[in-house]
Design a protein around this motif. Sequence first.
Motif, PDB file in Angstrom:
ATOM      1  N   ASP A 134       0.853  -1.188   0.000  1.00 28.85           N
ATOM      2  CA  ASP A 134       0.000   0.000   0.000  1.00 28.85           C
ATOM      3  C   ASP A 134       0.890   1.238   0.000  1.00 28.85           C
ATOM      4  OD1 ASP A 134      -1.737   2.091   0.461  1.00 28.85           O
ATOM      5  OD2 ASP A 134      -2.930   1.013   1.949  1.00 28.85           O
ATOM      6  N   PRO A 135       0.925   2.004  -1.089  1.00 28.72           N
ATOM      7  CA  PRO A 135       1.812   3.176  -1.155  1.00 28.72           C
ATOM      8  C   PRO A 135       1.425   4.293  -0.199  1.00 28.72           C
ATOM      9  CG  PRO A 135       0.357   3.109  -3.067  1.00 28.72           C
ATOM     10  CD  PRO A 135       0.166   1.809  -2.332  1.00 28.72           C
ATOM     11  N   ASP A 136       0.228   4.236   0.391  1.00 29.61           N
ATOM     12  CA  ASP A 136      -0.200   5.257   1.346  1.00 29.61           C
ATOM     13  C   ASP A 136       0.151   4.895   2.783  1.00 29.61           C
ATOM     14  OD1 ASP A 136      -1.347   6.881  -0.649  1.00 29.61           O
ATOM     15  OD2 ASP A 136      -3.197   5.701  -0.623  1.00 29.61           O
ATOM     16  N   VAL A 137       0.770   3.747   2.967  1.00 29.62           N
ATOM     17  CA  VAL A 137       1.174   3.308   4.304  1.00 29.62           C
ATOM     18  C   VAL A 137       2.697   3.243   4.356  1.00 29.62           C
ATOM     19  CG1 VAL A 137       1.122   1.415   5.974  1.00 29.62           C
ATOM     20  CG2 VAL A 137      -0.940   1.987   4.674  1.00 29.62           C
ATOM     21  N   HIS A 138       3.292   4.085   5.191  1.00 36.09           N
ATOM     22  CA  HIS A 138       4.754   4.112   5.348  1.00 36.09           C
ATOM     23  C   HIS A 138       5.095   5.091   6.467  1.00 36.09           C
ATOM     24  CE1 HIS A 138       4.805   8.059   3.377  1.00 36.09           C
ATOM     25  NE2 HIS A 138       4.016   7.527   2.444  1.00 36.09           N
ATOM     26  N   PRO A 139       6.300   5.047   6.994  1.00 34.71           N
ATOM     27  CA  PRO A 139       6.680   6.010   8.035  1.00 34.71           C
ATOM     28  C   PRO A 139       6.517   7.445   7.531  1.00 34.71           C
ATOM     29  CG  PRO A 139       8.279   4.232   7.922  1.00 34.71           C
ATOM     30  CD  PRO A 139       7.366   4.048   6.745  1.00 34.71           C
ATOM     31  N   GLY A 140       5.940   8.300   8.370  1.00 32.76           N
ATOM     32  CA  GLY A 140       5.747   9.696   8.019  1.00 32.76           C
ATOM     33  C   GLY A 140       4.446  10.001   7.300  1.00 32.76           C
ATOM     34  N   ALA A 141       3.686   8.973   6.958  1.00 36.98           N
ATOM     35  CA  ALA A 141       2.399   9.214   6.289  1.00 36.98           C
ATOM     36  C   ALA A 141       1.405   9.814   7.276  1.00 36.98           C
ATOM     37  CB  ALA A 141       1.850   7.911   5.717  1.00 36.98           C
ATOM     38  N   ASP A 142       0.448  10.563   6.769  1.00 35.70           N
ATOM     39  CA  ASP A 142      -0.608  11.107   7.624  1.00 35.70           C
ATOM     40  C   ASP A 142      -1.491   9.973   8.123  1.00 35.70           C
ATOM     41  OD1 ASP A 142       0.098  13.747   7.571  1.00 35.70           O
ATOM     42  OD2 ASP A 142      -1.214  14.281   5.901  1.00 35.70           O
ATOM     43  N   GLU A 143      -1.724   9.973   9.423  1.00 36.29           N
ATOM     44  CA  GLU A 143      -2.623   8.971   9.987  1.00 36.29           C
ATOM     45  C   GLU A 143      -4.066   9.306   9.607  1.00 36.29           C
ATOM     46  OE1 GLU A 143      -3.334   5.422  11.919  1.00 36.29           O
ATOM     47  OE2 GLU A 143      -1.388   6.366  11.491  1.00 36.29           O
ATOM     48  N   LEU A 144      -4.824   8.280   9.298  1.00 41.29           N
ATOM     49  CA  LEU A 144      -6.224   8.447   8.934  1.00 41.29           C
ATOM     50  C   LEU A 144      -7.099   7.663   9.912  1.00 41.29           C
ATOM     51  CD1 LEU A 144      -5.907   7.879   5.082  1.00 41.29           C
ATOM     52  CD2 LEU A 144      -5.849  10.065   6.309  1.00 41.29           C
ATOM     53  N   CYS A 145      -8.356   7.988   9.948  1.00 41.17           N
ATOM     54  CA  CYS A 145      -9.297   7.253  10.803  1.00 41.17           C
ATOM     55  C   CYS A 145      -9.855   6.086   9.989  1.00 41.17           C
ATOM     56  CB  CYS A 145     -10.427   8.187  11.251  1.00 41.17           C
ATOM     57  SG  CYS A 145     -11.558   7.414  12.426  1.00 41.17           S
ATOM     58  N   ASP A 146      -9.038   5.026   9.883  1.00 39.69           N
ATOM     59  CA  ASP A 146      -9.426   3.900   9.017  1.00 39.69           C
ATOM     60  C   ASP A 146      -9.058   2.540   9.607  1.00 39.69           C
ATOM     61  OD1 ASP A 146      -6.691   4.054   8.848  1.00 39.69           O
ATOM     62  OD2 ASP A 146      -6.600   4.377   6.677  1.00 39.69           O
ATOM     63  N   ASP A 147      -8.777   2.525  10.889  1.00 34.63           N
ATOM     64  CA  ASP A 147      -8.383   1.284  11.582  1.00 34.63           C
ATOM     65  C   ASP A 147      -7.076   0.708  11.049  1.00 34.63           C
ATOM     66  OD1 ASP A 147     -10.544   1.193  13.369  1.00 34.63           O
ATOM     67  OD2 ASP A 147     -11.830   0.254  11.857  1.00 34.63           O
ATOM     68  N   LEU A 148      -6.257   1.528  10.385  1.00 31.55           N
ATOM     69  CA  LEU A 148      -4.957   1.091   9.882  1.00 31.55           C
ATOM     70  C   LEU A 148      -3.850   1.893  10.549  1.00 31.55           C
ATOM     71  CD1 LEU A 148      -5.671   0.873   6.023  1.00 31.55           C
ATOM     72  CD2 LEU A 148      -5.658  -1.004   7.689  1.00 31.55           C
ATOM     73  N   ASP A 149      -2.689   1.279  10.609  1.00 29.41           N
ATOM     74  CA  ASP A 149      -1.510   1.989  11.108  1.00 29.41           C
ATOM     75  C   ASP A 149      -0.837   2.652   9.908  1.00 29.41           C
ATOM     76  OD1 ASP A 149       0.705   2.921  12.401  1.00 29.41           O
ATOM     77  OD2 ASP A 149       1.616   0.945  12.719  1.00 29.41           O
ATOM     78  N   ASN A 150      -1.334   3.806   9.508  1.00 31.35           N
ATOM     79  CA  ASN A 150      -0.874   4.449   8.282  1.00 31.35           C
ATOM     80  C   ASN A 150       0.581   4.889   8.327  1.00 31.35           C
ATOM     81  OD1 ASN A 150      -3.945   5.599   8.830  1.00 31.35           O
ATOM     82  ND2 ASN A 150      -3.659   4.741   6.786  1.00 31.35           N
ATOM     83  N   ASP A 151       1.074   5.299   9.508  1.00 36.56           N
ATOM     84  CA  ASP A 151       2.435   5.809   9.607  1.00 36.56           C
ATOM     85  C   ASP A 151       3.408   4.807  10.232  1.00 36.56           C
ATOM     86  OD1 ASP A 151       1.446   5.890  12.159  1.00 36.56           O
ATOM     87  OD2 ASP A 151       1.753   8.032  12.458  1.00 36.56           O
ATOM     88  N   CYS A 152       2.973   3.567  10.380  1.00 40.37           N
ATOM     89  CA  CYS A 152       3.851   2.468  10.829  1.00 40.37           C
ATOM     90  C   CYS A 152       4.511   2.754  12.182  1.00 40.37           C
ATOM     91  CB  CYS A 152       4.923   2.178   9.775  1.00 40.37           C
ATOM     92  SG  CYS A 152       4.252   1.628   8.187  1.00 40.37           S
ATOM     93  N   ASP A 153       3.741   3.299  13.126  1.00 41.04           N
ATOM     94  CA  ASP A 153       4.294   3.554  14.461  1.00 41.04           C
ATOM     95  C   ASP A 153       3.651   2.666  15.522  1.00 41.04           C
ATOM     96  OD1 ASP A 153       1.750   4.616  14.625  1.00 41.04           O
ATOM     97  OD2 ASP A 153       2.374   6.547  15.467  1.00 41.04           O
ATOM     98  N   ASP A 154       3.005   1.588  15.083  1.00 41.22           N
ATOM     99  CA  ASP A 154       2.361   0.620  15.975  1.00 41.22           C
ATOM    100  C   ASP A 154       1.140   1.188  16.693  1.00 41.22           C
ATOM    101  OD1 ASP A 154       4.212  -1.395  15.335  1.00 41.22           O
ATOM    102  OD2 ASP A 154       5.606  -0.692  16.869  1.00 41.22           O
ATOM    103  N   ALA A 155       0.582   2.272  16.172  1.00 40.03           N
ATOM    104  CA  ALA A 155      -0.662   2.823  16.716  1.00 40.03           C
ATOM    105  C   ALA A 155      -1.605   3.094  15.543  1.00 40.03           C
ATOM    106  CB  ALA A 155      -0.389   4.112  17.483  1.00 40.03           C
ATOM    107  N   THR A 156      -2.894   3.015  15.835  1.00 37.15           N
ATOM    108  CA  THR A 156      -3.879   3.247  14.765  1.00 37.15           C
ATOM    109  C   THR A 156      -4.790   4.419  15.126  1.00 37.15           C
ATOM    110  OG1 THR A 156      -5.431   1.664  15.755  1.00 37.15           O
ATOM    111  CG2 THR A 156      -3.905   0.816  14.093  1.00 37.15           C
ATOM    112  N   ASP A 157      -5.114   5.168  14.078  1.00 36.98           N
ATOM    113  CA  ASP A 157      -6.112   6.239  14.180  1.00 36.98           C
ATOM    114  C   ASP A 157      -5.724   7.349  15.140  1.00 36.98           C
ATOM    115  OD1 ASP A 157      -7.533   4.660  12.440  1.00 36.98           O
ATOM    116  OD2 ASP A 157      -8.846   3.817  13.977  1.00 36.98           O
ATOM    117  N   GLU A 158      -4.416   7.517  15.416  1.00 43.20           N
ATOM    118  CA  GLU A 158      -4.016   8.601  16.303  1.00 43.20           C
ATOM    119  C   GLU A 158      -4.066   9.946  15.578  1.00 43.20           C
ATOM    120  OE1 GLU A 158       0.013   7.010  14.755  1.00 43.20           O
ATOM    121  OE2 GLU A 158      -2.034   6.285  15.100  1.00 43.20           O
TER     122      GLU A 158
END
Length: 292
Positions: A134-158
């Motif tokens: 998923d090109p939208d998931v990687h370190p530094g990506a904007d976190e979204l409210c989607d139950d995914l860890d978008n920025d790869c920091d082991d937290a979701t939806d922050e």
Amino acid sequence: MRARPRLGPAWALSALGIGGACFVDAPGDDGASTAAVTSTTSTATTATSTTSTSTSTTAASISTSPSTDASSTDASSTASTEGSTTLEGTRGCVDAEFFVDGDGDGFGDPEASVVACDPPPGYVPAPGDCDDGDPDVHPGADELCDDLDNDCDDATDEWSATNTACGGCDMQLAGASVFHRCPTLMDFAGARVACQGRGGDLAIPETPREHDLLAAWIAGNAASWWIGLEDQVNEGDFRWVDGGAPTTTWWAKGEPNNLEDEDCVEVNAATGLWNDAQCGLLRPFLCESPAS
């Protein structure tokens, strides 16, 4: 074969010890032939010696040649090796680890790597991609409210600049913390569990700035909101949920009074002041989590 010459009187006199004439071999006689043979032999010997010397010299020359070639080869090899070392040093090539970047977002899968001087096609030096599909998931990506860890920091939806509300709560960045305003009614224990699920715990507004921020955020509501302060372990010894004691307090007049076993603290939305209340009451709550 020549006939042997006859011996005359002179021979007889010589045999008797009496002096006589000296005899010299005549030209064409065996003596001259012998001398010639001797001379020829000597010449042949000399020639042979010369030939031998020449052969020896040639042999020496042949023998020396491989040695010279070997030295030349060694020198060439050394020069080649030195040249290779110099080239390597000039390039400054150092082996490094590169990670496969399957989705082309500039971050690679930390579980799929190679060690090389230069990155092969499709590999990048930066690891950390928690979803390389998923090109939208990687370190530094904007976190979204989607139950995914978008920025790869082991937290979701922050909280992020594009995610200020999620899971029924509003979020606000304040220094090193993110505060969450959650209007869902819960008892104190349930509110703590909900906050922990958001990566933090009930809020600890320990400084005047943080207290004023939260008081302004809930102002105008009719309800009171749970914060992370209680004295359930030792009556009268109020502690933050992280175990620390408050250095500044904002108690309402006459509080805390422990009326009817009140061990948990709420903030009155109308006044911004604190009150101890029964922990089983249902209240909206304020959470706090570390900023990413």
